[in-house]
Design a protein around this motif. Structure first.
Motif, mmCIF file in Angstrom:
data_model
loop_
_atom_site.group_PDB
_atom_site.id
_atom_site.type_symbol
_atom_site.label_atom_id
_atom_site.label_comp_id
_atom_site.label_asym_id
_atom_site.label_seq_id
_atom_site.Cartn_x
_atom_site.Cartn_y
_atom_site.Cartn_z
ATOM 1 N N VAL A 1 0.854 -1.198 0.000
ATOM 2 C CA VAL A 1 0.000 0.000 0.000
ATOM 3 C C VAL A 1 0.886 1.244 0.000
ATOM 4 O O VAL A 1 1.765 1.386 0.833
ATOM 5 C CB VAL A 1 -0.925 0.024 1.237
ATOM 6 N N GLY A 2 0.639 2.150 -0.933
ATOM 7 C CA GLY A 2 1.338 3.433 -0.921
ATOM 8 C C GLY A 2 2.705 3.375 -1.568
ATOM 9 O O GLY A 2 3.341 2.327 -1.679
ATOM 10 N N LEU A 3 3.186 4.529 -1.989
ATOM 11 C CA LEU A 3 4.480 4.662 -2.667
ATOM 12 C C LEU A 3 5.539 5.155 -1.691
ATOM 13 O O LEU A 3 5.334 6.140 -0.991
ATOM 14 C CB LEU A 3 4.347 5.649 -3.833
ATOM 15 N N HIS A 4 6.685 4.458 -1.681
ATOM 16 C CA HIS A 4 7.818 4.905 -0.872
ATOM 17 C C HIS A 4 9.136 4.763 -1.629
ATOM 18 O O HIS A 4 10.198 5.094 -1.118
ATOM 19 C CB HIS A 4 7.878 4.118 0.449
ATOM 20 N N ALA A 5 9.082 4.280 -2.866
ATOM 21 C CA ALA A 5 10.279 4.081 -3.682
ATOM 22 C C ALA A 5 10.854 5.429 -4.130
ATOM 23 O O ALA A 5 10.126 6.413 -4.299
ATOM 24 C CB ALA A 5 9.935 3.235 -4.897
ATOM 25 N N LYS A 6 12.182 5.445 -4.315
ATOM 26 C CA LYS A 6 12.870 6.633 -4.827
ATOM 27 C C LYS A 6 13.788 6.213 -5.970
ATOM 28 O O LYS A 6 14.656 5.350 -5.786
ATOM 29 C CB LYS A 6 13.720 7.311 -3.745
ATOM 30 N N ALA A 7 13.614 6.811 -7.125
ATOM 31 C CA ALA A 7 14.449 6.461 -8.279
ATOM 32 C C ALA A 7 14.425 7.578 -9.301
ATOM 33 O O ALA A 7 13.463 8.355 -9.395
ATOM 34 C CB ALA A 7 13.965 5.153 -8.911
ATOM 35 N N LEU A 8 15.508 7.645 -10.077
ATOM 36 C CA LEU A 8 15.611 8.543 -11.229
ATOM 37 C C LEU A 8 16.000 7.710 -12.434
ATOM 38 O O LEU A 8 16.927 6.883 -12.352
ATOM 39 C CB LEU A 8 16.676 9.617 -10.997
ATOM 40 N N VAL A 9 15.306 7.897 -13.539
ATOM 41 C CA VAL A 9 15.698 7.299 -14.816
ATOM 42 C C VAL A 9 15.939 8.459 -15.770
ATOM 43 O O VAL A 9 15.009 9.205 -16.113
ATOM 44 C CB VAL A 9 14.615 6.359 -15.369
ATOM 45 N N LEU A 10 17.189 8.643 -16.177
ATOM 46 C CA LEU A 10 17.603 9.815 -16.944
ATOM 47 C C LEU A 10 18.041 9.386 -18.342
ATOM 48 O O LEU A 10 19.065 8.695 -18.501
ATOM 49 C CB LEU A 10 18.758 10.532 -16.235
ATOM 50 N N ASN A 11 17.269 9.733 -19.330
ATOM 51 C CA ASN A 11 17.620 9.402 -20.708
ATOM 52 C C ASN A 11 18.702 10.335 -21.226
ATOM 53 O O ASN A 11 18.603 11.558 -21.069
ATOM 54 C CB ASN A 11 16.399 9.512 -21.618
ATOM 55 N N GLY A 12 19.711 9.734 -21.852
ATOM 56 C CA GLY A 12 20.700 10.499 -22.589
ATOM 57 C C GLY A 12 20.500 10.263 -24.075
ATOM 58 O O GLY A 12 19.475 9.722 -24.499
ATOM 59 N N ASN A 13 21.480 10.622 -24.876
ATOM 60 C CA ASN A 13 21.345 10.436 -26.314
ATOM 61 C C ASN A 13 21.353 8.957 -26.706
ATOM 62 O O ASN A 13 20.588 8.529 -27.569
ATOM 63 C CB ASN A 13 22.463 11.184 -27.055
ATOM 64 N N ARG A 14 22.235 8.179 -26.044
ATOM 65 C CA ARG A 14 22.289 6.749 -26.375
ATOM 66 C C ARG A 14 22.130 5.854 -25.156
ATOM 67 O O ARG A 14 21.732 4.713 -25.272
ATOM 68 C CB ARG A 14 23.633 6.439 -27.058
ATOM 69 N N LYS A 15 22.450 6.354 -24.012
ATOM 70 C CA LYS A 15 22.397 5.569 -22.779
ATOM 71 C C LYS A 15 21.322 6.116 -21.849
ATOM 72 O O LYS A 15 20.803 7.226 -22.037
ATOM 73 C CB LYS A 15 23.754 5.610 -22.063
ATOM 74 N N ALA A 16 21.025 5.325 -20.826
ATOM 75 C CA ALA A 16 20.136 5.783 -19.755
ATOM 76 C C ALA A 16 20.854 5.583 -18.429
ATOM 77 O O ALA A 16 21.554 4.590 -18.235
ATOM 78 C CB ALA A 16 18.828 5.007 -19.768
ATOM 79 N N ARG A 17 20.696 6.546 -17.546
ATOM 80 C CA ARG A 17 21.269 6.422 -16.203
ATOM 81 C C ARG A 17 20.128 6.131 -15.230
ATOM 82 O O ARG A 17 19.142 6.877 -15.169
ATOM 83 C CB ARG A 17 22.003 7.704 -15.806
ATOM 84 N N VAL A 18 20.277 5.037 -14.480
ATOM 85 C CA VAL A 18 19.287 4.632 -13.483
ATOM 86 C C VAL A 18 19.904 4.851 -12.109
ATOM 87 O O VAL A 18 20.991 4.336 -11.815
ATOM 88 C CB VAL A 18 18.869 3.158 -13.658
ATOM 89 N N VAL A 19 19.218 5.644 -11.290
ATOM 90 C CA VAL A 19 19.736 6.009 -9.970
ATOM 91 C C VAL A 19 18.686 5.623 -8.928
ATOM 92 O O VAL A 19 17.533 6.057 -9.011
ATOM 93 C CB VAL A 19 20.029 7.520 -9.880
ATOM 94 N N VAL A 20 19.080 4.802 -7.951
ATOM 95 C CA VAL A 20 18.144 4.381 -6.904
ATOM 96 C C VAL A 20 18.792 4.604 -5.538
ATOM 97 O O VAL A 20 20.010 4.653 -5.408
ATOM 98 C CB VAL A 20 17.740 2.902 -7.055
ATOM 99 N N GLY A 21 17.954 4.734 -4.511
ATOM 100 C CA GLY A 21 18.485 4.912 -3.162
ATOM 101 C C GLY A 21 17.497 5.578 -2.246
ATOM 102 O O GLY A 21 16.290 5.321 -2.316
ATOM 103 N N SER A 22 17.996 6.484 -1.414
ATOM 104 C CA SER A 22 17.186 7.014 -0.311
ATOM 105 C C SER A 22 16.665 8.428 -0.535
ATOM 106 O O SER A 22 15.771 8.882 0.190
ATOM 107 C CB SER A 22 18.023 7.011 0.975
ATOM 108 N N ALA A 23 17.201 9.172 -1.522
ATOM 109 C CA ALA A 23 16.896 10.597 -1.634
ATOM 110 C C ALA A 23 15.541 10.843 -2.297
ATOM 111 O O ALA A 23 15.273 10.359 -3.399
ATOM 112 C CB ALA A 23 17.986 11.313 -2.427
ATOM 113 N N ASN A 24 14.694 11.609 -1.620
ATOM 114 C CA ASN A 24 13.463 12.102 -2.213
ATOM 115 C C ASN A 24 13.766 13.291 -3.121
ATOM 116 O O ASN A 24 14.868 13.867 -3.081
ATOM 117 C CB ASN A 24 12.487 12.556 -1.122
ATOM 118 N N ALA A 25 12.776 13.687 -3.916
ATOM 119 C CA ALA A 25 12.924 14.862 -4.778
ATOM 120 C C ALA A 25 12.562 16.118 -3.994
ATOM 121 O O ALA A 25 11.615 16.836 -4.311
ATOM 122 C CB ALA A 25 12.042 14.714 -6.012
#
Length: 577
Positions: free
Chosen positions: A264-288
């Protein structure tokens, strides 16, 4: 963090020997064995009891509340550092690092967990040490942030772990090595957020936090958060490039028939950042939020991966119907009651960041004094000006309590007539507003004048009859099969000899003899528990716990154990051991 959930940490290390059927006794024995090998660091003022349990008293030595001392920043990483050694080969060592968004509570929200396994390289290299330096920095910071000074052995272990971790080569994800980002509470960070389009998953958000994340993104941003958090964004933040989503309640509620197991409810924290050819996936504890990136201690892990497999579009497709669009005009104010509760929480954290002392004294039979560092006076004055009152009580005995906070040993009141098990360094702080709203937190004081037998007395208190005593003894001595579905009779006869008629059930006498011959490590600990129970039985305050004939058996077993110890020492001295 809640203390009841923290009990699961030592239990997890005993899972090979302790089954679910062992219940409280299995938990108790695992705590007895493993608390000296575990250290848990948590934000001061964010500790709760959870489910009420006497056993949380046994966690005292392994829990270390911390404070960043930077005026408002929180200690927020959710990470585990684990070291494993092969019992058959002491040089075979493995490491595991867990980076999560989940706190150590019984919360059942949607979270993210990253697991990395690794081994130390034989030849250290500068590139690997640079990769692992953020992990080592976090570990090195922990003793300095601790409210109470760490025991030298524990502090030394944390520092050694920081040295070991520098030379660990971690497994890769699809050929990509992890990049670690440690936010140390000063606002400094190696995480450079840039790209074209992005996905931000965060349960808590703020205008300044989103502005920081979006400042180097050229395209649209998809935000998955909570409804009330999106509603509180300013209208300016909710521009045409920000697309807002929430978890789809209809889908979530239909996933599990058993409501108790439903997330129940959202508590996950992640960033998915598209680049020109690659994607950077960042996970952990930091909220936005602005606080996460400017004041908090956080840990994030980044991978640079295939955009086709891990990028925004692929992740969005994987989320499927779990998400749904949420349109909002923003601009909603935080409710006054929620602001008040946050204010009370803040006072609780400030109080828990002050050092407290609990001193045991000899006073018919035991007494305690409680006092705090003088820094608490400023916290109390600020709280009083806002109409907030504060009360403390001992977690193990709420009768030991007061609205007064002494700041010296000389001015501390004496609470006498206490049983040894009534004394604890865990103090519950209750913060109350003028309208009656209350918030509570638990702090950990530094214990003075403690007795070694207090821990054993807490364990002995859990043993209410012969059957529970026998089960704990079996666990302590690592004896398998010493269990009966029903006691043979009320006096416990049949425990000493195999009177049940079952060939697969060893008699206690045979089991203890095997434990002595096998040099069981639990004999010394078992003796201390038995001595306490024997004294209780002799006092005649309740039903006897030790079975008839046990004293004579134990006396002979202990005599044999001491004799074997003496012979082993003599043999070693003669070069024959």
């Amino acid at each position: 963090m809640d203390l009841a959930t923290a009990l699961s940490v030592p239990l997890s290390f005993a899972s090979r020997r302790v089954s679910a059927a062992d219940d409280k006794l299995g938990i108790l024995e695992s705590i007895r064995q493993f608390t000296d090998r575990i250290d848990i660091f948590c934000q001061a003022g964010e500790m709760r009891l959870g489910t009420n349990s006497d056993l949380v008293a046994l966690l005292e030595s392994m829990i270390h509340p911390v404070d960043l001392r930077n005026h408002g920043g929180l200690f927020h990483p959710k990470v585990w550092f684990l070291k494993y050694r092969n019992l058959n080969d002491k040089d075979d060592v493995a490491y595991r690092f867990l980076c999560a968004s989940r706190n150590l509570t019984d919360d059942r929200s949607w979270d993210i967990l990253l697991r990395l396994d690794g081994r130390r390289v034989d030849t250290p290299n500068a590139e690997l040490r640079a990769q692992n330096e953020p992990l080592a920095r976090l570990l090195r910071s922990l003793p300095d942030w601790s409210i109470n000074p760490l025991d030298p052995a524990r502090a030394g272990r944390v520092k050694r772990f920081a040295r070991w971790i520098r030379d660990v080569e971690w497994e890769q994800l699809d050929g990509a090595a992890p990049t670690f980002h440690f936010f140390d509470g000063t606002g400094a960070s190696t995480l450079d957020i840039h790209g074209t389009r992005a996905l931000v998953i965060s349960p808590f958000i703020s205008d300044d936090g989103l502005a920081h994340i979006r400042s180097k993104l050229s395209g649209a941003v998809a935000l998955l958060s909570r409804e009330e958090q999106i509603d509180r964004l300013s209208p300016e933040s909710l521009d045409a490039k920000l697309h807002t989503y929430v978890l789809n309640k209809a889908v979530l509620e239909g996933e599990e028939e058993d409501a108790a197991s439903r997330l129940v409810g959202l508590h996950a924290k992640a960033l998915v950042l598209n680049g020109n050819r690659k994607a950077r996936v960042v996970v952990g504890s930091a909220n936005a939020t602005g606080g996460a990136y400017s004041r908090n201690a956080e840990m994030m892990v980044e991978f640079e991966l295939s955009r086709a497999k891990y990028g925004l579009d692929a992740t969005w497709e994987a989320l499927g119907e779990l998400k749904e669009p949420y349109l909002s005009d923003g601009g909603k104010e935080t409710p006054e009651q929620e602001k008040l509760e946050y204010e009370l929480d803040s006072v609780g954290r400030q109080l828990a960041s002050v050092r407290f002392w609990v001193q045991r004294v000899d006073e018919k039979p035991h007494g305690v004094q409680v006092w705090a560092d003088s820094a608490i006076q400023d916290v109390l004055r600020r709280a009083s000006r806002k109409g907030i009152t504060v009360r403390w009580e001992m977690l193990s005995n709420p009768a030991v309590s007061s609205y007064e906070f002494a700041v010296t040993e000389e001015s501390a009141g004496l609470y006498g007539g206490l049983d040894l098990t009534d004394i604890s360094p865990f103090l519950r702080i209750t913060v109350t507003a003028e309208n009656g709203t209350k918030q509570t937190t638990i702090l950990l004081a530094e214990m003075l004048g403690d007795l070694d037998e207090r821990r054993d007395a807490i364990i002995a208190r859990q043993l209410t009859d012969t059957r529970t005593f026998m089960r704990l003894l079996a666990l302590m001595l690592e004896i398998s099969g010493l269990w009966m579905d029903e006691p043979v009779n009320k006096t416990g006869a049949g425990f000493l000899f195999n009177g049940s008629g079952r060939n697969d059930e060893p008699a206690l006498m045979e089991a203890i003899v095997r434990a002595v011959a096998g040099k069981s490590q639990g004999l010394e600990d078992a003796k201390r528990i038995i001595d306490i129970i024997r004294k209780k039985d002799q006092d005649g305050t309740g039903e006897p716990i030790l079975p008839p004939g046990f004293d004579e058996l134990w006396k002979n077993a202990w005599k044999a154990h001491r004799l074997l110890q003496k012979l082993n020492k003599t043999g070693s001295a003669d070069g024959q051991g």
